[in-house]
Design a protein around this motif. Structure first.
Motif, PDB file in Angstrom:
ATOM      1  N   ASN A 190     -14.136  -6.219 -12.829  1.00  0.00           N
ATOM      2  CA  ASN A 190     -12.691  -5.995 -13.542  1.00  0.00           C
ATOM      3  C   ASN A 190     -12.515  -5.002 -13.236  1.00  0.00           C
ATOM      4  OD1 ASN A 190     -13.028  -8.906 -13.745  1.00  0.00           O
ATOM      5  ND2 ASN A 190     -12.242  -8.969 -16.090  1.00  0.00           N
ATOM      6  N   ASN A 191     -11.191  -4.682 -12.467  1.00  0.00           N
ATOM      7  CA  ASN A 191     -10.833  -3.161 -12.130  1.00  0.00           C
ATOM      8  C   ASN A 191      -9.019  -3.193 -12.276  1.00  0.00           C
ATOM      9  OD1 ASN A 191     -10.117  -1.144  -9.701  1.00  0.00           O
ATOM     10  ND2 ASN A 191     -11.363  -0.453  -9.929  1.00  0.00           N
ATOM     11  N   TYR A 192      -8.726  -2.058 -12.702  1.00  0.00           N
ATOM     12  CA  TYR A 192      -7.120  -1.954 -12.801  1.00  0.00           C
ATOM     13  C   TYR A 192      -6.594  -1.190 -11.844  1.00  0.00           C
ATOM     14  CZ  TYR A 192      -7.674   3.315 -11.336  1.00  0.00           C
ATOM     15  OH  TYR A 192      -8.515   4.065  -9.942  1.00  0.00           O
ATOM     16  N   GLN A 193      -7.505  -0.950 -10.429  1.00  0.00           N
ATOM     17  CA  GLN A 193      -6.532  -1.158  -9.482  1.00  0.00           C
ATOM     18  C   GLN A 193      -5.375  -2.744  -9.679  1.00  0.00           C
ATOM     19  OE1 GLN A 193      -5.052   0.780  -7.703  1.00  0.00           O
ATOM     20  NE2 GLN A 193      -6.594   2.582  -7.539  1.00  0.00           N
ATOM     21  N   VAL A 194      -4.323  -2.642  -7.844  1.00  0.00           N
ATOM     22  CA  VAL A 194      -3.531  -4.175  -7.974  1.00  0.00           C
ATOM     23  C   VAL A 194      -3.104  -4.110  -6.596  1.00  0.00           C
ATOM     24  CG1 VAL A 194      -2.763  -4.562 -10.606  1.00  0.00           C
ATOM     25  CG2 VAL A 194      -1.382  -2.476  -8.835  1.00  0.00           C
ATOM     26  N   LYS A 195      -2.256  -5.086  -6.203  1.00  0.00           N
ATOM     27  CA  LYS A 195      -2.398  -4.655  -4.384  1.00  0.00           C
ATOM     28  C   LYS A 195      -0.913  -6.078  -4.941  1.00  0.00           C
ATOM     29  CE  LYS A 195      -4.626  -2.523  -1.893  1.00  0.00           C
ATOM     30  NZ  LYS A 195      -4.396  -3.589  -0.249  1.00  0.00           N
ATOM     31  N   SER A 196      -0.185  -5.854  -3.888  1.00  0.00           N
ATOM     32  CA  SER A 196       1.170  -6.048  -4.679  1.00  0.00           C
ATOM     33  C   SER A 196       1.774  -7.676  -3.334  1.00  0.00           C
ATOM     34  CB  SER A 196       2.301  -5.479  -4.053  1.00  0.00           C
ATOM     35  OG  SER A 196       1.984  -3.947  -5.314  1.00  0.00           O
ATOM     36  N   ILE A 197       2.200  -8.857  -3.948  1.00  0.00           N
ATOM     37  CA  ILE A 197       3.346  -9.408  -3.348  1.00  0.00           C
ATOM     38  C   ILE A 197       4.516  -9.486  -3.804  1.00  0.00           C
ATOM     39  CG2 ILE A 197       3.076 -12.227  -3.276  1.00  0.00           C
ATOM     40  CD1 ILE A 197       0.466 -12.705  -4.136  1.00  0.00           C
ATOM     41  N   ALA A 198       5.068  -8.929  -2.552  1.00  0.00           N
ATOM     42  CA  ALA A 198       6.866  -8.199  -3.348  1.00  0.00           C
ATOM     43  C   ALA A 198       7.459  -9.670  -2.313  1.00  0.00           C
ATOM     44  CB  ALA A 198       7.377  -7.779  -1.813  1.00  0.00           C
ATOM     45  N   ASN A 199       8.513  -9.776  -2.787  1.00  0.00           N
ATOM     46  CA  ASN A 199       9.667 -11.008  -2.755  1.00  0.00           C
ATOM     47  C   ASN A 199      10.587 -10.087  -1.879  1.00  0.00           C
ATOM     48  OD1 ASN A 199      12.403 -12.352  -2.835  1.00  0.00           O
ATOM     49  ND2 ASN A 199      11.372 -12.512  -5.294  1.00  0.00           N
ATOM     50  N   LEU A 200      10.691 -10.835  -1.045  1.00  0.00           N
ATOM     51  CA  LEU A 200      11.360  -9.959   0.255  1.00  0.00           C
ATOM     52  C   LEU A 200      12.855  -9.848   0.210  1.00  0.00           C
ATOM     53  CD1 LEU A 200       9.280 -11.804   3.038  1.00  0.00           C
ATOM     54  CD2 LEU A 200       9.193  -9.399   1.920  1.00  0.00           C
ATOM     55  N   GLN A 201      13.704 -10.849  -1.299  1.00  0.00           N
ATOM     56  CA  GLN A 201      15.019 -10.471  -1.209  1.00  0.00           C
ATOM     57  C   GLN A 201      15.214  -9.598  -1.792  1.00  0.00           C
ATOM     58  OE1 GLN A 201      17.979 -13.263  -4.041  1.00  0.00           O
ATOM     59  NE2 GLN A 201      16.393 -14.193  -3.439  1.00  0.00           N
ATOM     60  N   TYR A 202      14.044  -8.985  -2.951  1.00  0.00           N
ATOM     61  CA  TYR A 202      14.342  -7.957  -3.173  1.00  0.00           C
ATOM     62  C   TYR A 202      14.010  -6.524  -2.767  1.00  0.00           C
ATOM     63  CZ  TYR A 202      15.992 -11.742  -6.702  1.00  0.00           C
ATOM     64  OH  TYR A 202      16.875 -12.470  -6.880  1.00  0.00           O
ATOM     65  N   THR A 203      12.315  -6.354  -1.908  1.00  0.00           N
ATOM     66  CA  THR A 203      12.034  -5.066  -1.782  1.00  0.00           C
ATOM     67  C   THR A 203      12.217  -5.077  -0.489  1.00  0.00           C
ATOM     68  OG1 THR A 203       9.918  -5.035  -1.028  1.00  0.00           O
ATOM     69  CG2 THR A 203      10.525  -7.118   0.171  1.00  0.00           C
ATOM     70  N   THR A 204      12.657  -3.369  -0.335  1.00  0.00           N
ATOM     71  CA  THR A 204      13.204  -2.460   0.220  1.00  0.00           C
ATOM     72  C   THR A 204      12.063  -1.735   1.385  1.00  0.00           C
ATOM     73  OG1 THR A 204      13.106  -0.657  -0.918  1.00  0.00           O
ATOM     74  CG2 THR A 204      14.871  -1.831  -0.678  1.00  0.00           C
ATOM     75  N   GLY A 205      10.679  -2.109   1.662  1.00  0.00           N
ATOM     76  CA  GLY A 205       8.962  -1.864   1.539  1.00  0.00           C
ATOM     77  C   GLY A 205       8.320  -1.303   0.945  1.00  0.00           C
ATOM     78  N   SER A 206       7.354  -0.286   1.943  1.00  0.00           N
ATOM     79  CA  SER A 206       6.264  -0.106   1.524  1.00  0.00           C
ATOM     80  C   SER A 206       6.336   1.239   0.517  1.00  0.00           C
ATOM     81  CB  SER A 206       5.890   0.393   2.060  1.00  0.00           C
ATOM     82  OG  SER A 206       4.707   0.818   2.148  1.00  0.00           O
ATOM     83  N   GLY A 207       5.725   1.219  -0.592  1.00  0.00           N
ATOM     84  CA  GLY A 207       5.785   2.176  -1.497  1.00  0.00           C
ATOM     85  C   GLY A 207       5.476   3.353  -1.213  1.00  0.00           C
ATOM     86  N   SER A 208       4.765   4.397  -2.121  1.00  0.00           N
ATOM     87  CA  SER A 208       4.594   5.675  -2.149  1.00  0.00           C
ATOM     88  C   SER A 208       2.828   5.514  -1.776  1.00  0.00           C
ATOM     89  CB  SER A 208       4.834   6.767  -3.408  1.00  0.00           C
ATOM     90  OG  SER A 208       3.787   5.485  -4.137  1.00  0.00           O
ATOM     91  N   ASN A 209       2.630   4.134  -2.041  1.00  0.00           N
ATOM     92  CA  ASN A 209       0.756   3.703  -1.731  1.00  0.00           C
ATOM     93  C   ASN A 209       0.727   2.407  -1.235  1.00  0.00           C
ATOM     94  OD1 ASN A 209      -0.594   1.968  -4.280  1.00  0.00           O
ATOM     95  ND2 ASN A 209       1.309   4.271  -5.152  1.00  0.00           N
ATOM     96  N   PRO A 210      -0.499   1.981  -0.474  1.00  0.00           N
ATOM     97  CA  PRO A 210      -0.359   0.516  -0.565  1.00  0.00           C
ATOM     98  C   PRO A 210      -0.555  -0.292  -1.229  1.00  0.00           C
ATOM     99  CG  PRO A 210      -2.214   2.294   0.691  1.00  0.00           C
ATOM    100  CD  PRO A 210      -1.789   3.014  -0.094  1.00  0.00           C
ATOM    101  N   HIS A 211      -0.632  -0.159  -2.898  1.00  0.00           N
ATOM    102  CA  HIS A 211      -0.341  -0.657  -3.700  1.00  0.00           C
ATOM    103  C   HIS A 211       0.348  -1.099  -4.008  1.00  0.00           C
ATOM    104  CE1 HIS A 211      -5.241   0.075  -4.775  1.00  0.00           C
ATOM    105  NE2 HIS A 211      -4.923   0.954  -3.742  1.00  0.00           N
ATOM    106  N   SER A 212       1.558  -0.461  -3.568  1.00  0.00           N
ATOM    107  CA  SER A 212       2.865  -0.874  -4.303  1.00  0.00           C
ATOM    108  C   SER A 212       4.102  -0.780  -3.159  1.00  0.00           C
ATOM    109  CB  SER A 212       3.656   0.901  -5.338  1.00  0.00           C
ATOM    110  OG  SER A 212       3.339   1.532  -4.370  1.00  0.00           O
TER     111      SER A 212
END
Length: 332
Positions: A190-212
């Motif tokens: 198990n690893n502490y890192q995550v990846k994102s599934i965005a709700n496109l109604q509320y997201t504005t784009g890519s975060g400060s790294n590929p994980h967010s």
């Protein structure tokens, strides 16, 4: 006419509120807008990925198609053979399941985040949720009777959902094995890192790294236990837990990601040689550390290809698996 229209809107609004209360009591709260969009003609769940000479793309697409993804936006980053000409993807492309966009050169802030942003900009109004993953990341739903969209419907009021990694090493493979990824790797941690599934109604784009991802004011991502996960630093993607903290087991009880990070020694050396889209630098120490960590674990199992569902490809599961095995054997 105006009075009738107003009365109808009031009635529909009241019905929606009552339905929301009912769903809340069932433990699956949903907004009126989400309820409306879930019954529209647009595919509910899509995936966005950027690829550079990755040998397992077809297996990754087929797995997630069977798990409920209705669309794949694949960004071809200088692949030696353009993906639009890849015969193994032809039927996926012709059916409309896969959309290929060619990216040439280097983009800022990184090519991967650039591709994610373009995906949001161009397709945000076509789907409810979109996952932003790599081709070595497979979404796993613990309850085998459910698909990915079934789980996502529980989180429609949030900006997005983050899934933790279960990270796989080489599982003893020195050379690339035949038969694809899923059938060959079963040792992980198990690893502490995550990846994102965005709700496109509320997201504005890519975060400060590929994980967010970035979200509209008032919205944020959560883990499967509904703990808030906010940016902008990489530590934020552990949902406000320090890297040294043990990861709660319940975060792997709903939905998570199998991250086939190194695969065989042969494949990891090839990854080092071609470089990564995110810009991360790896060495053989990375391989050895993960191999040593995973060899002591027995909590993992081989991930099975889900049963096939109806699709324009009209291929049953046995034909798909046979073609994957033959393709892997030729490449090996």
């Amino acid at each position: 006419t105006t009075n009738n229209t107003s009365a109808m809107k009031t009635t529909l609004s009241t019905l929606c509120v009552l339905l929301q209360i009912f769903l809340l009591l069932l433990g699956t709260p949903r907004s009126c807008q989400a309820l409306a969009s879930s019954h529209s003609s647009s595919p509910y769940f899509a995936m966005c990925v950027i690829v550079k000479n990755e040998p397992h793309l077809r297996e990754w697409i087929e797995y997630h198609r069977r798990m409920g993804s209705s669309k794949f936006y694949v960004y071809d980053h200088n692949n030696t053979i353009p993906l639009s000409r890849d015969p193994s993807l032809r039927k996926y492309i012709d059916s409309g399941l896969v959309n290929i966009t060619r990216i040439v050169g280097v983009h800022q802030p990184t090519t991967q985040r650039y591709a994610y942003q373009q995906c949001v900009n161009d397709h945000h109004n076509k789907h409810t949720f979109m996952a932003f993953l790599d081709t070595d990341e497979y979404i796993v739903v613990k309850d085998k009777s459910l698909k990915i969209p079934d789980v996502l419907r529980r989180y429609e009021e949030y900006g997005g959902l983050v899934l933790f990694w279960r990270q796989f090493g080489s599982s003893g493979h020195v050379s690339r094995p035949s038969g694809g990824v899923l059938a060959n790797y079963n040792r992980c941690v198990n690893n502490y890192q995550v990846k994102s599934i965005a709700n496109l109604q509320y997201t504005t784009g890519s975060g400060s790294n590929p994980h967010s991802m970035r979200y509209k004011r008032g919205y944020f991502s959560v883990d499967t236990a509904r703990h808030r996960c906010v940016g902008p630093t990489i530590n934020a993607t552990v949902c406000n837990r320090a890297k040294s903290d043990p990861i709660p087991a319940h975060l792997f009880e709903v939905m998570y990601i199998n991250h086939y990070f190194t695969k065989s020694l042969e494949e990891f050396k090839a990854k080092i040689e071609r470089g990564t889209i995110s810009g991360a630098k790896y060495t053989l120490k990375t391989f050895n550390d993960l191999r040593n960590a995973t060899e002591r674990q027995s909590n993992c199992s081989y991930l099975r290809m889900p049963k096939s569902t109806n699709h324009p490809l009209k291929q049953d599961g046995q034909k798909v698996r046979k073609k994957m095995t033959e393709s892997a054997g030729r490449e090996h």
